[in-house]
Design a protein around this motif. Sequence first.
Motif, PDB file in Angstrom:
ATOM      1  N   TYR A 193     -56.390  27.993  50.375  1.00 30.22           N
ATOM      2  CA  TYR A 193     -57.827  27.436  50.419  1.00 30.22           C
ATOM      3  C   TYR A 193     -58.185  26.932  51.879  1.00 30.22           C
ATOM      4  CZ  TYR A 193     -57.449  28.361  45.295  1.00 30.22           C
ATOM      5  OH  TYR A 193     -57.183  29.081  44.184  1.00 30.22           O
ATOM      6  N   GLY A 194     -57.207  26.864  52.653  1.00 31.71           N
ATOM      7  CA  GLY A 194     -57.588  26.213  54.016  1.00 31.71           C
ATOM      8  C   GLY A 194     -57.696  24.630  53.878  1.00 31.71           C
ATOM      9  N   ILE A 195     -57.161  24.028  52.932  1.00 30.15           N
ATOM     10  CA  ILE A 195     -57.391  22.556  52.909  1.00 30.15           C
ATOM     11  C   ILE A 195     -56.137  21.779  53.419  1.00 30.15           C
ATOM     12  CG2 ILE A 195     -59.055  22.835  51.095  1.00 30.15           C
ATOM     13  CD1 ILE A 195     -56.898  22.068  49.274  1.00 30.15           C
ATOM     14  N   SER A 196     -56.400  20.321  53.511  1.00 32.47           N
ATOM     15  CA  SER A 196     -55.146  19.463  54.061  1.00 32.47           C
ATOM     16  C   SER A 196     -54.264  19.273  52.962  1.00 32.47           C
ATOM     17  CB  SER A 196     -55.605  18.118  54.876  1.00 32.47           C
ATOM     18  OG  SER A 196     -56.267  17.766  53.848  1.00 32.47           O
ATOM     19  N   GLN A 204     -55.538  15.077  46.554  1.00 36.97           N
ATOM     20  CA  GLN A 204     -56.827  14.616  45.835  1.00 36.97           C
ATOM     21  C   GLN A 204     -57.365  15.296  44.733  1.00 36.97           C
ATOM     22  OE1 GLN A 204     -59.608  14.002  49.178  1.00 36.97           O
ATOM     23  NE2 GLN A 204     -58.739  12.075  49.896  1.00 36.97           N
ATOM     24  N   ASN A 205     -57.193  16.828  45.027  1.00 37.88           N
ATOM     25  CA  ASN A 205     -57.685  17.793  44.248  1.00 37.88           C
ATOM     26  C   ASN A 205     -56.733  17.732  42.850  1.00 37.88           C
ATOM     27  OD1 ASN A 205     -59.832  18.549  45.819  1.00 37.88           O
ATOM     28  ND2 ASN A 205     -58.678  20.437  46.276  1.00 37.88           N
ATOM     29  N   ARG A 206     -55.528  17.375  42.897  1.00 40.65           N
ATOM     30  CA  ARG A 206     -54.737  17.451  42.079  1.00 40.65           C
ATOM     31  C   ARG A 206     -54.796  16.297  41.293  1.00 40.65           C
ATOM     32  NH1 ARG A 206     -49.586  18.310  44.728  1.00 40.65           N
ATOM     33  NH2 ARG A 206     -50.192  20.300  44.779  1.00 40.65           N
ATOM     34  N   ALA A 207     -55.027  15.132  41.625  1.00 38.25           N
ATOM     35  CA  ALA A 207     -55.388  13.959  40.926  1.00 38.25           C
ATOM     36  C   ALA A 207     -56.609  14.022  39.920  1.00 38.25           C
ATOM     37  CB  ALA A 207     -55.351  12.786  41.951  1.00 38.25           C
ATOM     38  N   ALA A 208     -57.850  14.625  40.569  1.00 45.23           N
ATOM     39  CA  ALA A 208     -58.929  14.931  39.918  1.00 45.23           C
ATOM     40  C   ALA A 208     -58.603  15.901  38.754  1.00 45.23           C
ATOM     41  CB  ALA A 208     -59.795  15.501  40.919  1.00 45.23           C
ATOM     42  N   ILE A 209     -57.919  17.110  38.991  1.00 44.48           N
ATOM     43  CA  ILE A 209     -57.391  17.886  37.870  1.00 44.48           C
ATOM     44  C   ILE A 209     -56.639  17.433  36.803  1.00 44.48           C
ATOM     45  CG2 ILE A 209     -55.923  19.878  37.289  1.00 44.48           C
ATOM     46  CD1 ILE A 209     -56.734  20.999  39.954  1.00 44.48           C
ATOM     47  N   GLY A 219     -41.549  32.961  44.139  1.00 43.50           N
ATOM     48  CA  GLY A 219     -42.675  32.170  43.911  1.00 43.50           C
ATOM     49  C   GLY A 219     -42.924  31.549  45.258  1.00 43.50           C
ATOM     50  N   GLN A 220     -43.716  30.270  45.454  1.00 44.39           N
ATOM     51  CA  GLN A 220     -44.059  29.565  46.391  1.00 44.39           C
ATOM     52  C   GLN A 220     -44.408  28.132  46.313  1.00 44.39           C
ATOM     53  OE1 GLN A 220     -47.719  30.879  48.770  1.00 44.39           O
ATOM     54  NE2 GLN A 220     -47.018  29.625  50.670  1.00 44.39           N
ATOM     55  N   GLU A 221     -43.965  27.370  46.906  1.00 45.26           N
ATOM     56  CA  GLU A 221     -44.098  25.900  46.840  1.00 45.26           C
ATOM     57  C   GLU A 221     -45.678  25.552  46.771  1.00 45.26           C
ATOM     58  OE1 GLU A 221     -44.621  21.590  47.034  1.00 45.26           O
ATOM     59  OE2 GLU A 221     -45.418  23.102  48.757  1.00 45.26           O
ATOM     60  N   ILE A 222     -45.946  24.737  45.660  1.00 44.82           N
ATOM     61  CA  ILE A 222     -47.509  24.581  45.238  1.00 44.82           C
ATOM     62  C   ILE A 222     -48.316  24.244  46.632  1.00 44.82           C
ATOM     63  CG2 ILE A 222     -46.775  22.255  44.374  1.00 44.82           C
ATOM     64  CD1 ILE A 222     -48.981  23.568  42.053  1.00 44.82           C
ATOM     65  N   THR A 223     -47.906  22.979  47.023  1.00 41.71           N
ATOM     66  CA  THR A 223     -48.457  22.588  48.053  1.00 41.71           C
ATOM     67  C   THR A 223     -49.073  23.276  49.396  1.00 41.71           C
ATOM     68  OG1 THR A 223     -47.935  20.261  47.222  1.00 41.71           O
ATOM     69  CG2 THR A 223     -49.083  20.253  49.614  1.00 41.71           C
ATOM     70  N   ASN A 274     -45.789  16.379  35.681  1.00 44.67           N
ATOM     71  CA  ASN A 274     -45.742  15.893  37.174  1.00 44.67           C
ATOM     72  C   ASN A 274     -45.833  17.173  37.962  1.00 44.67           C
ATOM     73  OD1 ASN A 274     -45.050  15.026  39.731  1.00 44.67           O
ATOM     74  ND2 ASN A 274     -42.772  14.937  39.417  1.00 44.67           N
ATOM     75  N   ARG A 275     -47.104  17.200  38.503  1.00 48.15           N
ATOM     76  CA  ARG A 275     -47.321  18.478  39.509  1.00 48.15           C
ATOM     77  C   ARG A 275     -47.397  18.220  40.809  1.00 48.15           C
ATOM     78  NH1 ARG A 275     -45.857  22.655  37.744  1.00 48.15           N
ATOM     79  NH2 ARG A 275     -47.006  23.830  38.663  1.00 48.15           N
ATOM     80  N   GLY A 276     -46.773  17.099  41.111  1.00 47.09           N
ATOM     81  CA  GLY A 276     -46.481  16.842  42.526  1.00 47.09           C
ATOM     82  C   GLY A 276     -45.795  17.452  43.277  1.00 47.09           C
TER      83      GLY A 276
END
Length: 221
Positions: free
Chosen positions: A65-68, A74-79, A54-58, A92-94
């Motif tokens: 997706y080419g995001i910071s 922020q996306n994770r908090a919204a989800i 696998g791969q570390e999620i962040t 805990n998906r941190g």
Amino acid sequence: MKNLKIDIVSDVSCPWCIIGYQGLQLALNNLSQELLAEIEWHPFELNPQMPAEGQEITEHITQKYGISVEQSEQNRAAIKQRGLDVGYEFGNRGGGRIYNTFDAHRLLHWAKSQDKQTELKMALFDLYFKQSGNPSDHAQLLETVSGIGLSAEKAAEVLDSKMFAQEVRAEQQQNQQMGISSVPAFIINNKYLISGGQPPDMFENALKDIAQKSESEQQTA
């Protein structure tokens, strides 16, 4: 009572898939006096080339997706909030990792013949999102199967072979040919498409509209 056939194309590591399904279920509950739905799940791999470790999620999300990192958080908090809105509490998906899900899809194909497909799908969502589990790990998959009353011995036979691999790949190819390139995708009565993790009221309005159209089509056929 009107009957609907709902085919759901999704991956067990897709947060919007469980959000969408929860929204669909809330809509169906509200329409329980009018509609009866038959649900079937179909495979989609978000990361078919993902290696076993696998791969570390962040790291994965920012690269894919080419995001910071900040945008990813922020996306994770919204989800997480969207999940709570429809009654699903993400764990805990941190941290965590992204995994290959092909073997999970083979088990889901098998579970359909055991009339336990939706139960297994929900248990696999929970394994990944609530328990930070690994849906490519055979021991964890077998424990999940046992937890819903399916035979771990039969499931092990599936996992230790290439059973249903051809069928899963054929379904994935068929979905691609239908133009499905993102999930979740909800196909109603083999004709109408609802895409994404929509809120319950959107599902409710769409399902009522589709049921009406389907009834009209049957009357004029």
